[in-house]
Design an enzyme around this catalytic site. Structure first.
Site, PDB file in Angstrom:
ATOM      1  N   GLY A  86       0.850  -1.193   0.000  1.00 16.00           N
ATOM      2  CA  GLY A  86       0.000   0.000   0.000  1.00 16.00           C
ATOM      3  C   GLY A  86       0.880   1.236   0.000  1.00 16.00           C
ATOM      4  O   GLY A  86       2.088   1.147   0.241  1.00 16.00           O
ATOM      5  N   GLY A  88       2.690   3.668   1.457  1.00 13.81           N
ATOM      6  CA  GLY A  88       3.167   3.906   2.814  1.00 13.81           C
ATOM      7  C   GLY A  88       3.701   5.310   3.010  1.00 13.81           C
ATOM      8  O   GLY A  88       3.917   5.759   4.143  1.00 13.81           O
ATOM      9  N   ARG A  89       3.924   5.985   1.894  1.00 16.88           N
ATOM     10  CA  ARG A  89       4.423   7.368   2.017  1.00 16.88           C
ATOM     11  C   ARG A  89       3.962   8.196   0.828  1.00 16.88           C
ATOM     12  O   ARG A  89       4.619   9.155   0.427  1.00 16.88           O
ATOM     13  CB  ARG A  89       5.933   7.358   2.084  1.00 16.88           C
ATOM     14  CG  ARG A  89       6.546   6.596   0.928  1.00 16.88           C
ATOM     15  CD  ARG A  89       7.945   6.950   0.784  1.00 16.88           C
ATOM     16  NE  ARG A  89       8.571   6.145  -0.243  1.00 16.88           N
ATOM     17  CZ  ARG A  89       9.780   6.360  -0.653  1.00 16.88           C
ATOM     18  NH1 ARG A  89      10.483   7.335  -0.146  1.00 16.88           N
ATOM     19  NH2 ARG A  89      10.310   5.610  -1.585  1.00 16.88           N
ATOM     20  N   GLY A 122       7.101   7.337   6.332  1.00 15.44           N
ATOM     21  CA  GLY A 122       6.216   8.048   5.412  1.00 15.44           C
ATOM     22  C   GLY A 122       6.898   9.168   4.653  1.00 15.44           C
ATOM     23  O   GLY A 122       6.253   9.896   3.903  1.00 15.44           O
ATOM     24  N   ARG A 172       4.079  13.645  -8.567  1.00 16.46           N
ATOM     25  CA  ARG A 172       4.159  12.991  -9.871  1.00 16.46           C
ATOM     26  C   ARG A 172       2.790  12.893 -10.510  1.00 16.46           C
ATOM     27  O   ARG A 172       1.766  12.910  -9.832  1.00 16.46           O
ATOM     28  CB  ARG A 172       4.859  11.645  -9.771  1.00 16.46           C
ATOM     29  CG  ARG A 172       4.037  10.495  -9.271  1.00 16.46           C
ATOM     30  CD  ARG A 172       4.851   9.196  -9.396  1.00 16.46           C
ATOM     31  NE  ARG A 172       4.244   8.127  -8.640  1.00 16.46           N
ATOM     32  CZ  ARG A 172       4.880   7.001  -8.297  1.00 16.46           C
ATOM     33  NH1 ARG A 172       6.137   6.810  -8.625  1.00 16.46           N
ATOM     34  NH2 ARG A 172       4.260   6.073  -7.624  1.00 16.46           N
ATOM     35  N   ARG A 179      -1.712  -1.276 -10.090  1.00 11.74           N
ATOM     36  CA  ARG A 179      -0.545  -2.134 -10.301  1.00 11.74           C
ATOM     37  C   ARG A 179      -0.982  -3.588 -10.382  1.00 11.74           C
ATOM     38  O   ARG A 179      -2.092  -3.926  -9.967  1.00 11.74           O
ATOM     39  CB  ARG A 179       0.414  -1.984  -9.105  1.00 11.74           C
ATOM     40  CG  ARG A 179       0.736  -0.557  -8.760  1.00 11.74           C
ATOM     41  CD  ARG A 179       0.719  -0.332  -7.238  1.00 11.74           C
ATOM     42  NE  ARG A 179       0.796   1.104  -6.925  1.00 11.74           N
ATOM     43  CZ  ARG A 179       1.924   1.775  -6.810  1.00 11.74           C
ATOM     44  NH1 ARG A 179       3.072   1.159  -6.928  1.00 11.74           N
ATOM     45  NH2 ARG A 179       1.918   3.069  -6.569  1.00 11.74           N
ATOM     46  N   ASP A 248       4.335  -4.827  -7.415  1.00  8.72           N
ATOM     47  CA  ASP A 248       3.699  -3.561  -7.025  1.00  8.72           C
ATOM     48  C   ASP A 248       4.294  -2.396  -7.807  1.00  8.72           C
ATOM     49  O   ASP A 248       3.786  -1.276  -7.752  1.00  8.72           O
ATOM     50  CB  ASP A 248       3.847  -3.311  -5.523  1.00  8.72           C
ATOM     51  CG  ASP A 248       5.287  -3.439  -5.053  1.00  8.72           C
ATOM     52  OD1 ASP A 248       5.856  -4.531  -5.207  1.00  8.72           O
ATOM     53  OD2 ASP A 248       5.845  -2.447  -4.560  1.00  8.72           O
ATOM     54  N   ASN A 249       5.376  -2.643  -8.534  1.00 12.04           N
ATOM     55  CA  ASN A 249       5.979  -1.591  -9.348  1.00 12.04           C
ATOM     56  C   ASN A 249       5.734  -1.827 -10.839  1.00 12.04           C
ATOM     57  O   ASN A 249       6.455  -1.307 -11.679  1.00 12.04           O
ATOM     58  CB  ASN A 249       7.486  -1.491  -9.069  1.00 12.04           C
ATOM     59  CG  ASN A 249       7.767  -0.956  -7.672  1.00 12.04           C
ATOM     60  OD1 ASN A 249       6.931  -0.265  -7.090  1.00 12.04           O
ATOM     61  ND2 ASN A 249       8.923  -1.271  -7.134  1.00 12.04           N
ATOM     62  N   ASP A 258       7.854   4.125 -10.436  1.00 13.48           N
ATOM     63  CA  ASP A 258       8.665   3.918  -9.239  1.00 13.48           C
ATOM     64  C   ASP A 258      10.155   3.764  -9.548  1.00 13.48           C
ATOM     65  O   ASP A 258      10.683   2.664  -9.662  1.00 13.48           O
ATOM     66  CB  ASP A 258       8.149   2.730  -8.421  1.00 13.48           C
ATOM     67  CG  ASP A 258       7.082   3.191  -7.438  1.00 13.48           C
ATOM     68  OD1 ASP A 258       6.715   4.384  -7.502  1.00 13.48           O
ATOM     69  OD2 ASP A 258       6.623   2.387  -6.613  1.00 13.48           O
TER      70      ASP A 258
HETATM   71  P1  AMP Z   1       9.049   0.997  -3.257  1.00 16.64           P
HETATM   72  O1  AMP Z   1      10.235   0.103  -3.085  1.00 16.64           O
HETATM   73  O2  AMP Z   1       9.364   2.447  -3.229  1.00 16.64           O
HETATM   74  O3  AMP Z   1       8.189   0.593  -4.398  1.00 16.64           O
HETATM   75  O4  AMP Z   1       8.182   0.789  -1.924  1.00 16.64           O
HETATM   76  C1  AMP Z   1       7.698  -0.462  -1.501  1.00 16.64           C
HETATM   77  C2  AMP Z   1       6.692  -0.272  -0.387  1.00 16.64           C
HETATM   78  O5  AMP Z   1       7.322   0.297   0.777  1.00 16.64           O
HETATM   79  C3  AMP Z   1       5.541   0.634  -0.730  1.00 16.64           C
HETATM   80  O6  AMP Z   1       4.395   0.116  -0.111  1.00 16.64           O
HETATM   81  C4  AMP Z   1       5.951   1.946  -0.117  1.00 16.64           C
HETATM   82  O7  AMP Z   1       4.857   2.780   0.163  1.00 16.64           O
HETATM   83  C5  AMP Z   1       6.658   1.488   1.143  1.00 16.64           C
HETATM   84  N1  AMP Z   1       7.637   2.479   1.631  1.00 16.64           N
HETATM   85  C6  AMP Z   1       8.823   2.800   1.081  1.00 16.64           C
HETATM   86  N2  AMP Z   1       9.455   3.750   1.800  1.00 16.64           N
HETATM   87  C7  AMP Z   1       8.641   4.053   2.845  1.00 16.64           C
HETATM   88  C8  AMP Z   1       8.715   4.957   3.944  1.00 16.64           C
HETATM   89  N3  AMP Z   1       9.767   5.761   4.123  1.00 16.64           N
HETATM   90  N4  AMP Z   1       7.683   4.978   4.802  1.00 16.64           N
HETATM   91  C9  AMP Z   1       6.618   4.172   4.648  1.00 16.64           C
HETATM   92  N5  AMP Z   1       6.484   3.312   3.635  1.00 16.64           N
HETATM   93  C10 AMP Z   1       7.469   3.233   2.733  1.00 16.64           C
HETATM   94 MG    MG Z   2       6.615   1.018  -5.358  1.00 18.32          MG
END
Ligand code: AMP
Ligand code: MG
Length: 480
Positions: A86, A88-89, A122, A172, A179, A248-249, A258
């Site tokens: 989900g 997360g940030r 976040g 963005r 996804r 998810d990407n 991403d």
């Molecule tokens: P990503 O690798 O950027 O595609 O992120 C994978 C997952 O980790 C996604 O659900 C993001 O929302 C979560 N995520 C990445 N960095 C953070 C963060 N600093 N705080 C909370 N969630 C994060």
């Molecule tokens: Mg991602």
């Protein structure tokens, strides 16, 4: 009217798909970069606003009237392992309709904790957000489907990673944020109406041609196979390595999404990996088509319950489609690689001409971008690599094959698919490092150099050379 009223078609989906919440305000926002060209193009120039208002808006401190921001729920396979994820940030501020009628998600990344943050803070750091900004804009200029970057705002707050870093928020734009992992999430629910609702929504938003088809899940799978094969072909064309092709990407808009530890290859080597956490090379350059197929298999599994045939008929049907990916991709790859060599329509027999050049490049550590660009020049540059016997043997075969083509159109074709400039990792790092210490000039110069990547010019020279040994960036950390 300073800010157009945003729409929210996504939140008409069942409530499991999102959580409404506002961005967490930041202390001292400062506008680092605003993409005027993109803003004009999509009718979001925010011209009635002064910089302070723009900054308040693009930091999430000020939510525009009528907007109902939300974080999206999704799951995904990360490096092959299933996880609940989900936003997360990140938050979708809403959907903006452009003057030409396109529906674009406006998303903040780094906007604070959400119900999906798990142990994360976040937040996002300035360097990685600027990396996404420059690489996504470069991809767009290269003619590759991608999300885009409207702005980066520094938050005035510190984020804690391996070290203390300046915080930032990226705005963005994306055709959507659905996804493969959104389907995986949907299919976890007992009620298959949840997945059906997502499928119907996706088809309405991105695949209207499928509305009339009888077997919609299969039609969607076919369309996604075509779409992802097209996207990966583009990546392979320019030597792009995504770095984290988790499910998810992978966006079902067909856009690259991403940008984490992504990078472009310099010397050609099919096993190139940049991500510091990809120890087994799962997401290496040459593996990307296979991973796309693997991810599409996860999509197919999620769609299975929606296929009306009995399971023992549905499964072979789905498998047949998935296995077809290889052929679909191979045909696109052959056509594209042929184009890179000036062949309007590469034939099966041309394949060895292509693979032999790639093998030669690999053995000789030839630069992927420069070699292809050089082949399309009236004369090859004076370089000992091109003087070698091994190259000249290959070149003679190529010339003989080119004799069957119309020379002017071959050169034009090569120019249109072989960029003269890409965002080389050492130049990106140089720009990011300067930006982190307050000097945006190198970053802005890099952005400008990447605006017209199929043109030549002396001003591009500093961006065209491969890194010297001491400039090589071996890993790009996920430290996001
Ligand atoms: P990503 O690798 O950027 O595609 O992120 C994978 C997952 O980790 C996604 O659900 C993001 O929302 C979560 N995520 C990445 N960095 C953070 C963060 N600093 N705080 C909370 N969630 C994060
Ligand atoms: Mg991602």
């Amino acid at each position: 009217m300073a800010f157009p009223r945003l729409e929210n078609s996504f939140t008409e989906l069942p409530a499991v798909f999102f959580s409404r919440l506002s961005p967490t305000p930041v202390r001292e926002p400062e506008l680092v970069i605003f993409n005027e060209k993109l803003a004009d193009e999509i009718g979001l120039s925010l011209s009635g606003m002064d910089e302070e208002e723009r900054t308040e808006l693009l930091s999430g401190n000020l939510v525009p009237d009528g907007a109902e921001p939300f974080a999206q729920a999704y799951a995904g396979h990360q490096f092959g392992n299933f996880t609940m994820l989900g936003d997360g940030r990140a938050l979708v501020l809403g959907e903006h309709l452009t003057p030409s009628g396109r529906r674009l998600d406006l998303q903040f990344k780094g906007s604070g904790r959400t119900p999906y943050s798990r142990s994360g803070d976040g937040r996002a750091a300035l360097g990685p957000m600027l990396r996404e900004y420059v690489v996504s804009e470069a991809m767009h200029a290269l003619g590759i489907p991608t999300t885009r970057s409207l702005a980066v705002v520094a938050t005035g707050e510190t984020v804690y990673r391996e070290s203390e870093l300046p915080g930032a928020i990226l705005t963005r734009t994306a055709s959507s944020h659905i996804r493969v992992g959104t389907f995986e999430f949907a299919s976890l629910h007992e009620d298959k109406a949840i997945t059906q609702a997502l499928l119907d929504y996706l088809i309405r938003r991105h695949f209207p041609a499928i509305e009339e088809r009888e077997n919609k899940p299969i039609a969607l799978l076919e369309a996604a196979i075509e779409q992802q094969a097209d996207l990966i072909t583009h990546w392979m064309r320019v030597g792009f390595i995504h770095g984290v092709m988790n499910t998810d990407n992978m966006a079902l808009s067909g856009e690259t999404i991403d940008y984490g530890p992504c990078a472009f290859m310099d010397a050609f080597a099919p096993d190139t990996v940049f991500s510091s956490i990809d120890h087994k090379g799962r997401y290496a350059y040459a593996n990307q088509p296979l991973i796309a197929q693997w991810n599409l298999a996860r999509l197919a599994e999620s769609l299975l319950p929606l296929i009306e045939q009995p399971r023992d008929e549905a499964i072979p049907l789905v498998e047949e489609k998935l296995n077809g990916f290889e052929q679909v991709y191979k045909a696109k790859w052959l056509a594209m690689m042929g184009n890179k060599l000036g062949l309007a329509e590469a034939k099966k027999e041309d394949e060895s001409l292509i693979t032999d050049l790639l093998d030669w490049m690999h053995q000789n550590k030839a630069d992927f971008t420069n070699t292809f660009r050089d082949l399309g020049r009236p004369e090859l540059p004076d370089d000992e690599l091109y003087a070698s016997e091994s190259f000249q043997t290959w070149q003679a075969r190529w010339q003989a094959r080119l004799g069957e083509e119309e020379l002017d159109s071959s050169l034009a074709l090569m120019h249109s698919v072989n960029p003269s400039v890409i965002p080389r990792n050492h130049k990106v790092e140089e720009g990011l490092q300067a930006a982190e210490s307050g000097d945006l000039k190198p970053f802005r110069n890099l952005l400008e150099a990447l605006e017209k990547p199929y043109e030549d010019g002396d001003h591009l020279t500093p961006y065209q050379s491969p890194p010297k040994p001491e400039e090589k960036v071996l890993q790009t950390f996920c430290g996001t």
